[in-house]
Design a protein around this motif. Structure first.
Motif, PDB file in Angstrom:
ATOM      1  N   ARG A   1      43.151  13.911  64.615  1.00 50.65           N
ATOM      2  CA  ARG A   1      42.191  12.791  64.647  1.00 50.65           C
ATOM      3  C   ARG A   1      40.758  13.324  64.702  1.00 50.65           C
TER       4      ARG A   1
ATOM      5  N   GLU B   1      37.614  12.658  62.234  1.00 52.07           N
ATOM      6  CA  GLU B   1      36.362  12.087  62.752  1.00 52.07           C
ATOM      7  C   GLU B   1      35.170  12.987  62.452  1.00 52.07           C
TER       8      GLU B   1
ATOM      9  N   ARG C   1      41.944   9.893  56.407  1.00 50.05           N
ATOM     10  CA  ARG C   1      42.063   8.863  57.445  1.00 50.05           C
ATOM     11  C   ARG C   1      43.373   8.089  57.275  1.00 50.05           C
TER      12      ARG C   1
ATOM     13  N   TYR D   1      46.274  10.274  58.330  1.00 53.03           N
ATOM     14  CA  TYR D   1      46.315  10.342  59.795  1.00 53.03           C
ATOM     15  C   TYR D   1      46.934   9.070  60.384  1.00 53.03           C
ATOM     16  N   GLU D   2      46.522   7.913  59.888  1.00 54.89           N
ATOM     17  CA  GLU D   2      47.035   6.649  60.425  1.00 54.89           C
ATOM     18  C   GLU D   2      48.546   6.545  60.205  1.00 54.89           C
TER      19      GLU D   2
END
Length: 215
Positions: free
Chosen positions: A110, A114, A181, A184-185
């Protein structure tokens, strides 16, 4: 026999430096390099340079010829072959990552996403690329398979030059970060099928962007 740790360490540093400069395009394909030239440029003796050249030859980044040591680098066919391999097995690494998921590995992944989003807002391609590497390496290192990690990590490093070109394409950096992203989700939701599909799409999109616009 006493091991010269300092010499070994220096040889590793020389290898890493030369490998990075070949992959980044500083040394062009077909360029001839010599031990004496590299010693002068790097400010080191011939022993670590000779060892570094031996390892670079094993990586097929240079080769000996009647003219001397010739830089091979990474060309289009190499790139296509490496992407073909990644398309087939990087999804396995994502599945392995999910199977071996821990709070710490998920947190690190994460943070990599970010940081990419942060550097995207700062228009900083060098740090975006570094976090791109971090994202993929975390998946390789935590997939539970040393074989997959040992196969994918060197491939990812070798496409360094081409990944930078991809990131610098208009709009590609933003798309790539969004793809990370989404991956990752899917991982956080432990949806292995979705994560594998998204990873394959991510690798395929990067490959097509580079081949169409740069190679």
């Amino acid at each position: 026999m006493r091991v010269e740790y300092k010499t070994v360490s220096l040889a590793d540093q020389v290898f890493e430096r030369l490998e990075a400069e070949i992959l980044s395009g500083k040394y062009q394909r077909g360029e001839v390099v010599t031990e004496l030239q590299l010693c002068a440029e790097l400010g080191v003796s011939r022993t670590p340079v000779r060892e570094a050249l031996r390892r670079l030859s094993q990586e097929h980044l240079i080769e000996d010829s009647p003219r001397g040591t010739v830089v091979l680098g990474v060309v289009r066919k190499d790139f296509e072959d490496m992407c073909a391999i990644r398309l087939r097995i990087e999804g396995l690494a994502v599945r392995g990552f999910i199977d071996n998921l821990t709070d710490d590995s998920l947190r690190q992944l994460r943070e990599a996403v970010e940081f990419q989003e942060f550097y995207l807002n700062k228009s900083d391609p060098d740090h975006i690329k570094a976090m791109d590497s971090r994202f993929h390496e975390l998946i390789y290192q935590n997939c539970g398979s040393a074989i997959l990690c040992d196969t994918l990590a060197p491939l990812h490093k070798k496409v360094q030059k081409f990944r930078r070109l991809s990131i610098e394409q208009s709009g590609r950096a933003e798309t790539s970060v969004k793809e990370h992203r989404a991956i990752y989700e899917a991982i956080a939701a432990k949806d292995a099928d979705l994560a594998e599909r998204l990873m394959n799409e991510h690798v395929g999109n990067a490959m097509r962007t580079i081949i169409e616009k740069e190679l």
